[in-house]
Write a protein that holds these residues in place. Structure first.
Motif, short mmCIF file in Angstrom:
data_model
loop_
_atom_site.label_atom_id
_atom_site.label_comp_id
_atom_site.label_asym_id
_atom_site.label_seq_id
_atom_site.Cartn_x
_atom_site.Cartn_y
_atom_site.Cartn_z
N ASP A 132 29.87 36.76 53.82
CA ASP A 132 29.02 37.92 53.53
C ASP A 132 29.30 38.57 52.19
N ARG A 133 30.60 38.65 51.88
CA ARG A 133 31.01 39.44 50.72
C ARG A 133 30.39 38.91 49.42
N PHE A 134 30.16 37.60 49.35
CA PHE A 134 29.57 37.06 48.12
C PHE A 134 28.17 37.62 47.89
N ALA A 135 27.40 37.74 48.97
CA ALA A 135 26.05 38.30 48.85
C ALA A 135 26.11 39.78 48.51
N LYS A 136 27.03 40.46 49.16
CA LYS A 136 27.17 41.91 48.92
C LYS A 136 27.48 42.16 47.45
N GLU A 137 28.39 41.37 46.90
CA GLU A 137 28.79 41.58 45.50
C GLU A 137 27.66 41.25 44.53
N LEU A 138 26.90 40.22 44.86
CA LEU A 138 25.75 39.89 43.99
C LEU A 138 24.72 41.00 44.04
N ASP A 139 24.50 41.50 45.24
CA ASP A 139 23.54 42.59 45.42
C ASP A 139 23.97 43.82 44.62
N SER A 156 23.87 42.95 54.44
CA SER A 156 24.11 42.93 53.01
C SER A 156 22.80 42.63 52.32
N GLN A 192 25.44 43.84 41.93
CA GLN A 192 25.18 43.59 40.50
C GLN A 192 23.69 43.41 40.22
N VAL A 239 21.77 41.17 41.36
CA VAL A 239 21.34 39.77 41.30
C VAL A 239 20.55 39.50 42.59
N PRO A 240 19.33 38.96 42.48
CA PRO A 240 18.56 38.69 43.69
C PRO A 240 19.31 37.73 44.62
N VAL A 241 19.46 38.11 45.87
CA VAL A 241 20.22 37.28 46.82
C VAL A 241 19.67 37.44 48.23
N MET A 246 12.30 34.43 49.56
CA MET A 246 12.47 34.46 48.10
C MET A 246 12.18 33.05 47.57
#
Lengths: 494, 67
Positions: free
Chosen positions: B30-37, A95, B39, B41-43, A112
């Motif tokens: 994982d899904r939280f990072a995927k969703e931010l990505d 991801s 949008q 949003v740097p993650v 980062m």
């Protein structure tokens, strides 16, 4: 019948991924039950109760993965283990666009350097340790994990306060910081209303209703469910108050929580009184007394949104509210909730109709669950007892299937009341899932099914499409959870 | 300014949750990072495994000691 267990030492995969694999292998031929879980005592208990744990699995440590299978034949069990292994070892989808992933916070910071927030959702026993590293590295923290020992929460928040860092959580489901939804949050316009919430779905419902009224949110800060208890003393709430009070983009502040401990409520209200900004305070189930001059008390989440936007939300209807009848001869209401605070709000609305309610998360004046067929019962399916070792029903709506099928078949149930919660973090198509269950298990002349959708048109699932799917499945969709509870109350009283 | 100096500077200047640009390290689902990505949003996603061989008490102690 044979039970076979395998352990992978020091292996971690998140519970959503594990459930996906479990579901895939349990569908294999001659497999009676199967589960993949991290070897915590609570998970081992679940596997034990499911009759899939043997001496090998019993020996697993909390850092180990247990693959547990009960099969009709030895050969089927072995095939199942092979399949599980291949799914576990399949190349993991990366991801965030990174092929390489750091293994520690320190390495992540090297990648980062100006990281600002750590979002932590590892098993509760390990969450505080990760959070401590993060605050010491200068990050603010959101702890999504639950089951974090309260003494660890206190210690962590005290150190964070000293360092000037904010700890949202543990058990913090929702935050919106500078327009960025973290974990479970909806896509709402930026605006001038700030929200501080001990509950995730409370923030979600209020922020969505604010959005539907044409207004927006500056920031929504989650505090975690225990922050306003005496042990923690409201450390995060008070710090969040300072932040929003000083924030030039915030003109109105909403606080939503269960009623705090008496001394904590005093401290919070004293801090509110010092602000020049207007406040809406929704202590769900509280008496609303003792509000300072710049604060108005709200009884429900809907009312909190109304006070914040300064106008009633009535008439913001998504769907017409037809005259509804419940199942003939049936008397009780069954609420099946994925959002704990939505469940609490429904209890308050029903109590307002002089209905005696029971719940696994009773608000003041409600009783604990008894005979579901005899009394109005509102069940929070996201509560710990339902989520041990498996995903939250907002991630995995299948958690609601069995209780829903039971309620549909129960001839005493006149009305089923439900919440559908959209937004980031949640399931991609909760309404579609519900519609399928209703199509295969709905009964002619069955109970009235009433729901509300917490969401906005900007959410990934889309408010309009989800609402339409529910209506097509025979669900009466109300414009807010309070409205849904209101309609349900009217039906059971008629 | 080196990364380390910048971090120290940020903390010293009291940059807070609401005033700093949101840049997320995701430790867990994982899904939280995927969703931010999705949008933009740097993650950064951490490939997390239980530390200290899965001994939570030891992991807490190690975190306190700063290792």
């Amino acid at each position: 019948m044979t039970v076979v267990n395998e352990i992978r030492k020091g292996f971690y995969l998140d519970s959503v991924a594990l459930m996906r694999i479990s579901r895939s292998i349990v569908a294999m031929p001659d497999i009676e039950e199967a589960g993949l879980m991290i070897g915590t005592p609570a998970n081992k208990q679940i596997l034990r109760e499911a009759g899939v744990l043997n001496a090998i699995g019993e020996g697993a440590a909390p850092g180990d993965l247990i693959i547990a299978v009960r099969a009709k034949t030895e050969a089927a069990a072995k095939a199942c283990l092979v399949e599980a292994a291949s799914l576990l070892d399949a190349p993991r989808r990366t991801s965030a666009g990174a092929a390489w992933r750091p293994r520690t916070l320190r390495a992540a910071k090297a990648q980062m350097p100006d990281l600002s927030v750590a979002l932590i959702s590892v098993p509760g026993a390990f969450a505080a340790a990760e959070a401590l590293k993060a605050i010491r590295a200068g990050l603010d923290v959101m702890i999504f994990s639950d089951n974090v020992p309260v003494e660890q929460e206190v210690e962590l928040k005290q150190e964070a306060r000293t360092l000037g860092r904010l700890v949202m959580g543990p058990d913090c489901g929702t935050a919106i910081i500078g327009g960025v939804p973290l974990a479970f949050a909806n896509v709402v316009p930026r605006g001038d209303i700030g929200i501080i919430g001990a509950s995730g779905t409370g923030i979600q419902e209020i922020s969505c209703l604010i959005a539907r009224a044409g207004r927006g949110v500056s920031h929504a800060i989650g505090t975690g469910g225990r922050d306003l208890k005496a042990d923690v003393g409201g450390i995060t709430t008070l710090m969040a108050l300072d932040l929003l009070d000083a924030d030039p983009a915030t003109n109105h502040i909403v606080i939503v929580s269960k009623p705090p401990a008496v001394e904590v409520a005093k401290a919070v209200l004293a801090r509110v009184a010092k602000s020049a900004k207007p406040f809406t305070i929704c202590f769900l189930g509280g008496d609303g007394k003792g509000m300072p001059g710049n604060a108005k008390a709200a009884v429900t989440l809907k009312q909190a949104a109304e006070v914040a936007v300064g106008k009633p939300l009535a008439g913001e209807s998504i769907a017409p509210r037809p005259k509804q009848a419940g199942r003939k001869g049936a008397k009780v209401l069954r609420g099946l909730y994925s959002g704990g605070t939505l469940c609490a709000e429904a209890q308050i609305v029903l109590q307002g109709h002089q209905l005696a309610v029971t719940s696994n998360v009773p608000v003041p004046g409600a009783n604990v669950l008894g005979n579901l067929s005899a009394v109005h019962s509102l069940i929070d399916l996201g509560d710990d007892e339902f989520t041990r070792g498996r995903p939250h029903p907002m991630i995995e709506p299948v958690v609601r299937d069995a209780p829903l099928i039971e309620a549909l078949a129960d001839k005493n149930v006149a009305v089923i009341l439900m919440d559908i919660v959209l937004g980031y973090g949640g399931h991609a198509d909760p309404a579609g899932h519900l519609a399928k269950v209703l199509a295969s298990h709905g009964v002619k002349g069955g109970p009235a099914i009433i729901a509300s959708v917490t969401g906005t048109s900007g959410d990934p699932q889309g408010l309009a499409g989800q609402t339409a799917a529910l209506i097509a499945a025979g669900v009466v969709v109300c414009p807010s959870n309070a409205d849904a509870a209101q309609l349900a109350a009217e039906i059971v009283k008629s | 300014m080196s990364a380390e100096a910048r971090d120290k500077d940020q903390v010293a200047n009291g940059g807070n949750l609401l005033s700093r640009p949101v840049k997320v390290v995701n430790i867990g689902l994982d899904r939280f990072a995927k969703e931010l990505d999705e949008q933009s949003v740097p993650v950064v996603q951490v490939e997390w495994a239980p530390p200290a061989g899965g001994n939570a008490k030891l992991a807490a102690l190690l975190a306190k000691l700063g290792s």
